[in-house]
Design an enzyme around this catalytic site. Structure first.
Site, PDB file in Angstrom:
ATOM      1  N   LYS A 186       0.858  -1.190   0.000  1.00  0.00           N
ATOM      2  CA  LYS A 186       0.000   0.000   0.000  1.00  0.00           C
ATOM      3  C   LYS A 186       0.891   1.237   0.000  1.00  0.00           C
ATOM      4  O   LYS A 186       1.600   1.519   0.971  1.00  0.00           O
ATOM      5  CB  LYS A 186      -0.915  -0.004   1.220  1.00  0.00           C
ATOM      6  CG  LYS A 186      -1.888   1.161   1.274  1.00  0.00           C
ATOM      7  CD  LYS A 186      -2.796   1.025   2.492  1.00  0.00           C
ATOM      8  CE  LYS A 186      -3.785   2.164   2.608  1.00  0.00           C
ATOM      9  NZ  LYS A 186      -4.658   2.020   3.791  1.00  0.00           N
ATOM     10  N   LYS A 230      -2.164  -1.614  -3.798  1.00  0.00           N
ATOM     11  CA  LYS A 230      -2.970  -0.395  -3.792  1.00  0.00           C
ATOM     12  C   LYS A 230      -2.051   0.819  -3.857  1.00  0.00           C
ATOM     13  O   LYS A 230      -1.111   0.901  -3.060  1.00  0.00           O
ATOM     14  CB  LYS A 230      -3.813  -0.355  -2.513  1.00  0.00           C
ATOM     15  CG  LYS A 230      -4.684   0.873  -2.361  1.00  0.00           C
ATOM     16  CD  LYS A 230      -5.423   0.868  -1.027  1.00  0.00           C
ATOM     17  CE  LYS A 230      -6.297   2.109  -0.899  1.00  0.00           C
ATOM     18  NZ  LYS A 230      -6.973   2.188   0.411  1.00  0.00           N
TER      19      LYS A 230
END
Length: 326
Positions: free
Chosen positions: A196, A249
């Site tokens: 992330k 992400k």
């Protein structure tokens, strides 16, 4: 004159039927995970200005949305909670009757076959908007792990099918796996936000989840977007600690990372088509600059082609309609 020798690649592109026969990558409704924002309170269906078509729902409006999701054949949702009260440690995240726990129960009671994923983080629940315990302006890693484990257990007790920890603390998968196992939930999988990045693409989400940090940023725990090798270290740790899925992400500007993770780990890979990616397409489509259906299907197919097995996307309902019409 000597005859030219060259390959005839166009032979396999002569018609739509032929192109479909040899197509290498296919996007299916089964690939989709639809994010939903659930707000504590009543009679709430609040539109997100930066994300046209996305809303915050109170439980009394959530049922109709879930019914539509299921009718479209979308197999899974991920829930983000928006509480009425916030505090320094985000205690509503692990309260037995916190909004995310109530939303999980509601969804599973209404549609038992729907796979309900619980986002396991603290930023929506803390009054400072960070994803962990704060001391002297710093986000503390280890004290946060216990709160994350308590949150995951509360979500599991409420009926979540998958726990998805997203706060990027070191050891968060290990802490949650241990907590779930000790509480009798060794059967529940963990879908880790393993990779992330600290990204400007999250801007609209902060509005949707009411989760903007009140000071500083998240660069001390989310990854530097310039780093590629670090993604492998993060993913390796999470797999070793018990992750069953790995999320990358954002997705669109990180397709190289999606492919790297796919090539190196034998677990399902999830690409998160995040809020900023969604907002840009919506804005361009509303201005008539792009064909929304074509650009969304091309974009999500690129994520599958890069190696994603599943895609979290705010486009999920539209994509399910478009695929169903083909």
């Amino acid at each position: 004159m000597k005859e030219l020798q060259f390959n005839r690649h166009r032979r396999l592109r002569g018609s739509e039927t032929l192109r479909a026969m040899v197509r290498e990558t296919r996007l299916h409704t089964d690939d989709l995970i639809y994010p939903l924002f659930v707000a504590e309170g009543e009679n709430i269906k609040h539109p997100i200005s930066s994300m046209p078509g996305v809303f915050q729902f109170s439980l009394d409006h959530l049922g109709a949305e879930l019914d539509e999701v299921v009718s479209l054949g979308i197999p899974s949702i991920i829930l983000f909670g928006i509480p009425l009260e916030k505090d320094a440690e985000g205690s509503q995240a692990y309260h037995d009757h916190g909004i995310i726990q109530e939303a999980i129960r509601f969804a599973k009671n209404r549609h038992p076959e729907l796979i309900v994923i619980a986002d396991t983080c603290l930023c929506e629940y803390t009054d400072h908007g960070h994803c962990g315990v704060i001391e002297n302006g710093q986000v503390l890693n280890d004290p946060t792990l216990d709160i994350l484990a308590r949150t995951a257990i509360a979500q599991a007790k409420a009926g979540a099918d998958i726990i998805a920890p997203s706060n990027m603390m070191d050891g968060f998968v290990a802490a949650i796996r241990y907590g779930l196992d000790e509480a009798g939930f060794s059967h529940l999988p963990i879908m880790s936000y393993a990779v992330k990045y600290s990204s400007a693409y999250y801007g609209p989400f902060r509005e949707a989840a009411n989760s903007a940090p009140q000071f500083g940023d998240r660069k001390t725990y989310q990854m530097d977007y310039a780093n590629r090798n670090e993604a492998m270290r993060e993913a390796t740790s999470d797999v070793e600690e018990g992750a069953d899925f790995l999320i990358v992400k954002p997705a669109l500007s990180y397709l190289d990372i999606v492919r790297d993770v796919k090539n190196n780990f034998d677990v399902p890979i999830v690409a998160y088509n995040v809020s900023g990616e969604y907002a840009m397409v919506k804005a361009a489509a509303q201005n008539g600059w792009v064909d929304e259906e074509k650009i969304v299907l091309e974009t999500l197919t690129s994520m599958k082609r890069a190696g994603a097995d599943l895609i979290m996307t705010y486009h999920a309902k539209d994509v399910a309609r478009w695929l169903g019409a083909k």
